[in-house]
Design an enzyme around this catalytic site. Sequence first.
Site, PDB file in Angstrom:
ATOM      1  N   GLY A  49       0.797  -1.224   0.000  1.00 39.50           N
ATOM      2  CA  GLY A  49       0.000   0.000   0.000  1.00 39.50           C
ATOM      3  C   GLY A  49       0.824   1.265   0.000  1.00 39.50           C
ATOM      4  N   LYS A  64      16.770   5.919  10.760  1.00 36.91           N
ATOM      5  CA  LYS A  64      17.686   7.073  10.731  1.00 36.91           C
ATOM      6  C   LYS A  64      17.041   8.317  11.330  1.00 36.91           C
ATOM      7  CE  LYS A  64      19.866   4.271   9.699  1.00 36.91           C
ATOM      8  NZ  LYS A  64      19.773   2.878   9.269  1.00 36.91           N
ATOM      9  N   GLY A 195      21.141 -10.189  19.262  1.00 39.63           N
ATOM     10  CA  GLY A 195      21.839  -9.895  18.003  1.00 39.63           C
ATOM     11  C   GLY A 195      22.588  -8.566  18.080  1.00 39.63           C
ATOM     12  N   LEU A 201      22.571  -2.863  17.023  1.00 44.82           N
ATOM     13  CA  LEU A 201      23.396  -1.766  17.548  1.00 44.82           C
ATOM     14  C   LEU A 201      22.778  -0.396  17.265  1.00 44.82           C
ATOM     15  CD1 LEU A 201      26.947  -3.171  16.731  1.00 44.82           C
ATOM     16  CD2 LEU A 201      25.700  -3.282  18.881  1.00 44.82           C
ATOM     17  N   GLU A 218      24.843 -11.345  22.177  1.00 44.33           N
ATOM     18  CA  GLU A 218      25.371 -11.741  20.861  1.00 44.33           C
ATOM     19  C   GLU A 218      26.016 -13.120  20.973  1.00 44.33           C
ATOM     20  OE1 GLU A 218      25.626 -10.623  17.483  1.00 44.33           O
ATOM     21  OE2 GLU A 218      26.673 -12.546  17.393  1.00 44.33           O
ATOM     22  N   GLY A 287      18.934 -11.174  12.018  1.00 43.73           N
ATOM     23  CA  GLY A 287      19.099 -11.219  10.567  1.00 43.73           C
ATOM     24  C   GLY A 287      17.773 -11.177   9.826  1.00 43.73           C
ATOM     25  N   ALA A 336      20.088  -1.412   0.896  1.00 46.25           N
ATOM     26  CA  ALA A 336      19.231  -0.686  -0.038  1.00 46.25           C
ATOM     27  C   ALA A 336      20.015  -0.249  -1.286  1.00 46.25           C
ATOM     28  CB  ALA A 336      18.625   0.524   0.659  1.00 46.25           C
ATOM     29  N   HIS A 460      40.706  22.582   4.250  1.00 48.45           N
ATOM     30  CA  HIS A 460      41.005  22.712   5.671  1.00 48.45           C
ATOM     31  C   HIS A 460      40.080  23.744   6.306  1.00 48.45           C
ATOM     32  CE1 HIS A 460      43.312  22.937   9.364  1.00 48.45           C
ATOM     33  NE2 HIS A 460      43.251  24.268   9.271  1.00 48.45           N
TER      34      HIS A 460
HETATM   35  P1  FAD Z   1      12.304  -4.480   0.076  1.00 45.41           P
HETATM   36  O1  FAD Z   1      12.693  -3.112   0.477  1.00 45.41           O
HETATM   37  O2  FAD Z   1      12.009  -5.468   1.145  1.00 45.41           O
HETATM   38  O3  FAD Z   1      11.039  -4.309  -0.872  1.00 45.41           O
HETATM   39  C1  FAD Z   1      10.323  -5.388  -1.367  1.00 45.41           C
HETATM   40  C2  FAD Z   1       8.888  -4.958  -1.571  1.00 45.41           C
HETATM   41  O4  FAD Z   1       8.217  -5.963  -2.309  1.00 45.41           O
HETATM   42  C3  FAD Z   1       8.103  -4.793  -0.268  1.00 45.41           C
HETATM   43  O5  FAD Z   1       7.565  -3.493  -0.180  1.00 45.41           O
HETATM   44  C4  FAD Z   1       7.009  -5.848  -0.339  1.00 45.41           C
HETATM   45  O6  FAD Z   1       5.779  -5.399   0.193  1.00 45.41           O
HETATM   46  C5  FAD Z   1       6.893  -6.082  -1.840  1.00 45.41           C
HETATM   47  N1  FAD Z   1       6.391  -7.420  -2.202  1.00 45.41           N
HETATM   48  C6  FAD Z   1       6.848  -8.603  -1.750  1.00 45.41           C
HETATM   49  N2  FAD Z   1       6.208  -9.616  -2.359  1.00 45.41           N
HETATM   50  C7  FAD Z   1       5.327  -9.051  -3.216  1.00 45.41           C
HETATM   51  C8  FAD Z   1       4.361  -9.572  -4.122  1.00 45.41           C
HETATM   52  N3  FAD Z   1       4.191 -10.890  -4.302  1.00 45.41           N
HETATM   53  N4  FAD Z   1       3.612  -8.696  -4.818  1.00 45.41           N
HETATM   54  C9  FAD Z   1       3.763  -7.340  -4.658  1.00 45.41           C
HETATM   55  N5  FAD Z   1       4.658  -6.805  -3.820  1.00 45.41           N
HETATM   56  C10 FAD Z   1       5.440  -7.642  -3.116  1.00 45.41           C
HETATM   57  N6  FAD Z   1      19.858  -0.829   4.220  1.00 45.41           N
HETATM   58  C11 FAD Z   1      20.716   0.169   3.954  1.00 45.41           C
HETATM   59  O7  FAD Z   1      21.343   0.171   2.890  1.00 45.41           O
HETATM   60  N7  FAD Z   1      20.893   1.208   4.829  1.00 45.41           N
HETATM   61  C12 FAD Z   1      20.242   1.265   6.006  1.00 45.41           C
HETATM   62  O8  FAD Z   1      20.425   2.213   6.770  1.00 45.41           O
HETATM   63  C13 FAD Z   1      19.346   0.227   6.325  1.00 45.41           C
HETATM   64  N8  FAD Z   1      18.660   0.248   7.471  1.00 45.41           N
HETATM   65  C14 FAD Z   1      17.767  -0.748   7.742  1.00 45.41           C
HETATM   66  C15 FAD Z   1      17.089  -0.717   8.961  1.00 45.41           C
HETATM   67  C16 FAD Z   1      16.190  -1.707   9.277  1.00 45.41           C
HETATM   68  C17 FAD Z   1      15.457  -1.647  10.591  1.00 45.41           C
HETATM   69  C18 FAD Z   1      15.936  -2.755   8.345  1.00 45.41           C
HETATM   70  C19 FAD Z   1      14.932  -3.813   8.651  1.00 45.41           C
HETATM   71  C20 FAD Z   1      16.616  -2.801   7.135  1.00 45.41           C
HETATM   72  C21 FAD Z   1      17.545  -1.809   6.836  1.00 45.41           C
HETATM   73  N9  FAD Z   1      18.279  -1.820   5.647  1.00 45.41           N
HETATM   74  C22 FAD Z   1      19.172  -0.827   5.388  1.00 45.41           C
HETATM   75  C23 FAD Z   1      18.108  -2.886   4.648  1.00 45.41           C
HETATM   76  C24 FAD Z   1      17.197  -2.399   3.506  1.00 45.41           C
HETATM   77  O9  FAD Z   1      15.966  -1.996   4.025  1.00 45.41           O
HETATM   78  C25 FAD Z   1      17.014  -3.503   2.472  1.00 45.41           C
HETATM   79  O10 FAD Z   1      18.260  -4.003   2.065  1.00 45.41           O
HETATM   80  C26 FAD Z   1      16.266  -2.983   1.246  1.00 45.41           C
HETATM   81  O11 FAD Z   1      15.016  -2.470   1.601  1.00 45.41           O
HETATM   82  C27 FAD Z   1      16.110  -4.093   0.203  1.00 45.41           C
HETATM   83  O12 FAD Z   1      15.397  -3.609  -0.902  1.00 45.41           O
HETATM   84  P2  FAD Z   1      14.524  -4.574  -1.826  1.00 45.41           P
HETATM   85  O13 FAD Z   1      13.908  -3.700  -2.847  1.00 45.41           O
HETATM   86  O14 FAD Z   1      15.320  -5.728  -2.251  1.00 45.41           O
HETATM   87  O15 FAD Z   1      13.394  -5.164  -0.861  1.00 45.41           O
HETATM   88  P1  NAI Z   2      22.935  -8.960  10.996  1.00 45.87           P
HETATM   89  O1  NAI Z   2      23.235 -10.153  10.189  1.00 45.87           O
HETATM   90  O2  NAI Z   2      23.632  -7.688  10.733  1.00 45.87           O
HETATM   91  O3  NAI Z   2      23.229  -9.288  12.535  1.00 45.87           O
HETATM   92  C1  NAI Z   2      22.619 -10.339  13.230  1.00 45.87           C
HETATM   93  C2  NAI Z   2      23.446 -10.640  14.460  1.00 45.87           C
HETATM   94  O4  NAI Z   2      22.733 -11.554  15.268  1.00 45.87           O
HETATM   95  C3  NAI Z   2      24.801 -11.268  14.145  1.00 45.87           C
HETATM   96  O5  NAI Z   2      25.817 -10.594  14.841  1.00 45.87           O
HETATM   97  C4  NAI Z   2      24.625 -12.709  14.619  1.00 45.87           C
HETATM   98  O6  NAI Z   2      25.826 -13.293  15.089  1.00 45.87           O
HETATM   99  C5  NAI Z   2      23.631 -12.529  15.753  1.00 45.87           C
HETATM  100  N1  NAI Z   2      22.876 -13.730  16.059  1.00 45.87           N
HETATM  101  C6  NAI Z   2      22.347 -14.611  15.165  1.00 45.87           C
HETATM  102  N2  NAI Z   2      21.717 -15.607  15.829  1.00 45.87           N
HETATM  103  C7  NAI Z   2      21.843 -15.324  17.155  1.00 45.87           C
HETATM  104  C8  NAI Z   2      21.415 -15.974  18.345  1.00 45.87           C
HETATM  105  N3  NAI Z   2      20.726 -17.114  18.282  1.00 45.87           N
HETATM  106  N4  NAI Z   2      21.709 -15.415  19.538  1.00 45.87           N
HETATM  107  C9  NAI Z   2      22.423 -14.252  19.595  1.00 45.87           C
HETATM  108  N5  NAI Z   2      22.868 -13.608  18.498  1.00 45.87           N
HETATM  109  C10 NAI Z   2      22.581 -14.135  17.305  1.00 45.87           C
HETATM  110  O7  NAI Z   2      21.346  -8.803  10.956  1.00 45.87           O
HETATM  111  P2  NAI Z   2      20.412  -7.631  11.440  1.00 45.87           P
HETATM  112  O8  NAI Z   2      21.111  -6.748  12.418  1.00 45.87           O
HETATM  113  O9  NAI Z   2      19.145  -8.285  11.853  1.00 45.87           O
HETATM  114  O10 NAI Z   2      20.174  -6.812  10.108  1.00 45.87           O
HETATM  115  C11 NAI Z   2      19.550  -7.442   8.965  1.00 45.87           C
HETATM  116  C12 NAI Z   2      20.007  -6.821   7.678  1.00 45.87           C
HETATM  117  O11 NAI Z   2      19.576  -5.482   7.557  1.00 45.87           O
HETATM  118  C13 NAI Z   2      21.504  -6.836   7.555  1.00 45.87           C
HETATM  119  O12 NAI Z   2      21.830  -7.561   6.406  1.00 45.87           O
HETATM  120  C14 NAI Z   2      21.917  -5.423   7.410  1.00 45.87           C
HETATM  121  O13 NAI Z   2      22.826  -5.258   6.367  1.00 45.87           O
HETATM  122  C15 NAI Z   2      20.626  -4.677   7.084  1.00 45.87           C
HETATM  123  N6  NAI Z   2      20.670  -3.414   7.811  1.00 45.87           N
HETATM  124  C16 NAI Z   2      21.515  -2.436   7.375  1.00 45.87           C
HETATM  125  C17 NAI Z   2      21.634  -1.262   8.072  1.00 45.87           C
HETATM  126  C18 NAI Z   2      22.591  -0.246   7.590  1.00 45.87           C
HETATM  127  O14 NAI Z   2      23.084  -0.371   6.476  1.00 45.87           O
HETATM  128  N7  NAI Z   2      22.873   0.794   8.368  1.00 45.87           N
HETATM  129  C19 NAI Z   2      20.840  -0.979   9.257  1.00 45.87           C
HETATM  130  C20 NAI Z   2      20.029  -2.086   9.648  1.00 45.87           C
HETATM  131  C21 NAI Z   2      19.941  -3.229   8.917  1.00 45.87           C
END
Ligand code: FAD
Ligand code: NAI
Length: 481
Positions: A49, A64, A195, A201, A218, A287, A336, A460
Amino acid sequence: MLKISRIARRFASTKKAEVLVIGGGPGGYIAAIKSAQLGMNTVCVEGRGALGGTCLNVGCIPSKSLLNNSQIYHTIKHDSASRGIVGTENVAIDFPKLMEAKEKCVKGLTGGVEMLFKKNKVDYVKGWASFVDPHKVTVKGLDGNDVEIEADNIIVATGSEVTPFPGIEIDEERIVSSTGILSLKEIPKRLTIIGGGIIGLEMASVYSRLGSEVTVVEFQPAIGAGMDDEVAKTIQKLLTKQGLKFKLSTKVISGKRNGDVVDIEVEDAKSGKTEQIESDVLLVAVGRRPYTKGLNYEAAGLEADNKGRLVIDSEFKTKHPHIRVIGDVTFGPMLAHKAEEEGVAAAEYIKHGHGHVNYNNIPSVMYSHPEVAWVGQNEKQLKEQGIKYKVGKFPFIANSRAKCNQETDGFVKFLADAETQRILGVHIIGPNAGEMIAEAGLALEYGASTEDIARVCHAHPTLSEAFKEAALATFDKPLNF
Ligand code: FAD
Ligand code: NAI
């Protein structure tokens, strides 16, 4: 009602597209815009949506907003007197307003993507797509109307979802995922996080600044999932100084809601000793995993590996060359900007037959305070490959701008080829590391040496002078340290 909606669904409309994109996250929406810009008739289906996917709705953007505003609060409250700013003793958090600011930011950006779709003439279909065969999907429209879409090319970008923790039931109130922690109703007195990865973090930082007692459990002996070891140790020390508690090499055995508290049992991986933790909120952040629910990809003959990732070749092609897969639902880091790069490349492959993503040059940023950012290889990876390298480091304590800003924690670290000085990796912990890493990415892409960087005039006083000095330190003496 049911009867009417059934009738409505029976009279589904049919659309034809040159490119159909399934999923409107950073991978999908960018792929759709690029496809349309390349002159192809493009449809994008999104079921939640709102456009922007996990990133804009429940990921990068809301996290953020909370990180930024909680840091401003923390600085005013705890770090202003030494800057000559007084009278801040009574500064307080209006938590609903903090959340409102986050929502406003999310709405503005998701609405912005919808406007971009209009501007670029991407046909946005709101609903859930499901494969019928390799060229056709049906969409269960959010308005109750089904749509059938036949497409010459299909880009699957359905993203990822939270990995569940076996035996721990998420209710998004007391036991929350990354989605629930972004929309809590009140600041928990005690927050426990399973985690110590990036989500753990970043959220630990937000709530610790707002006053929660935060404990991170962790499983591994180090935090920071994938960071350079020295950087991970340094950020752990700094976060500990900020009040976070870490339990490393510790296994969570169970977590159960008991009224308004959560009872958690953990076990030390070495000694086997167990401990009980009582918490007001438990965040599960172990994860994410690929999301393909309802997609019915098997009907199109697509395959997933044992981690649920849809299988593709180096051009994102599945076994049907007209179906490509990008972003979190397939291989590579779940970021992303990685999904966006793939979105552009997938559209270019369709139109021109060629595209490009350099997987050796995808930056990572953790938006803690100070920030952590890295690109390229870390020391452990270089050692494993037997590559001889030199290290150049420069601390922010010796950088004039960092001193003025009273933000002197951290350093810039270059890893360069021992013979050629070609940059192999850059690791930064410090103020604005997330912005500074872009210069490293550019250098890496052009195959620059550390001398190339050191000979570029940097303004600088800027933090980026620390970047230049660290490059210099790989082959000569730094000037200001
Ligand atoms: P998604 O963003 O998951 O988008 C997929 C979309 O497809 C969804 O909106 C879903 O509703 C839709 N969809 C799924 N199945 C269907 C279907 N059958 N029909 C129609 N629609 C469908 N990454 C960063 O680079 N920087 C960050 O700071 C960062 N912070 C994050 C913080 C958190 C809390 C989380 C959870 C993730 C964060 N990430 C961050 C990771 C980032 O959000 C993802 O890597 C990114 O959104 C992946 O993009 P995507 O387009 O592959 O998938
Ligand atoms: P992550 O893979 O970064 O971290 C998961 C952590 O949980 C690892 O350190 C792992 O060792 C630990 N863990 C796994 N099983 C466990 C258990 N049973 N008990 C205790 N610890 C355990 O996954 P996270 O933090 O959930 O993020 C998911 C994804 O979203 C990542 O791939 C990350 O790249 C993306 N993301 C990116 C951000 C950014 O770019 N700033 C911000 C937030 C998410």
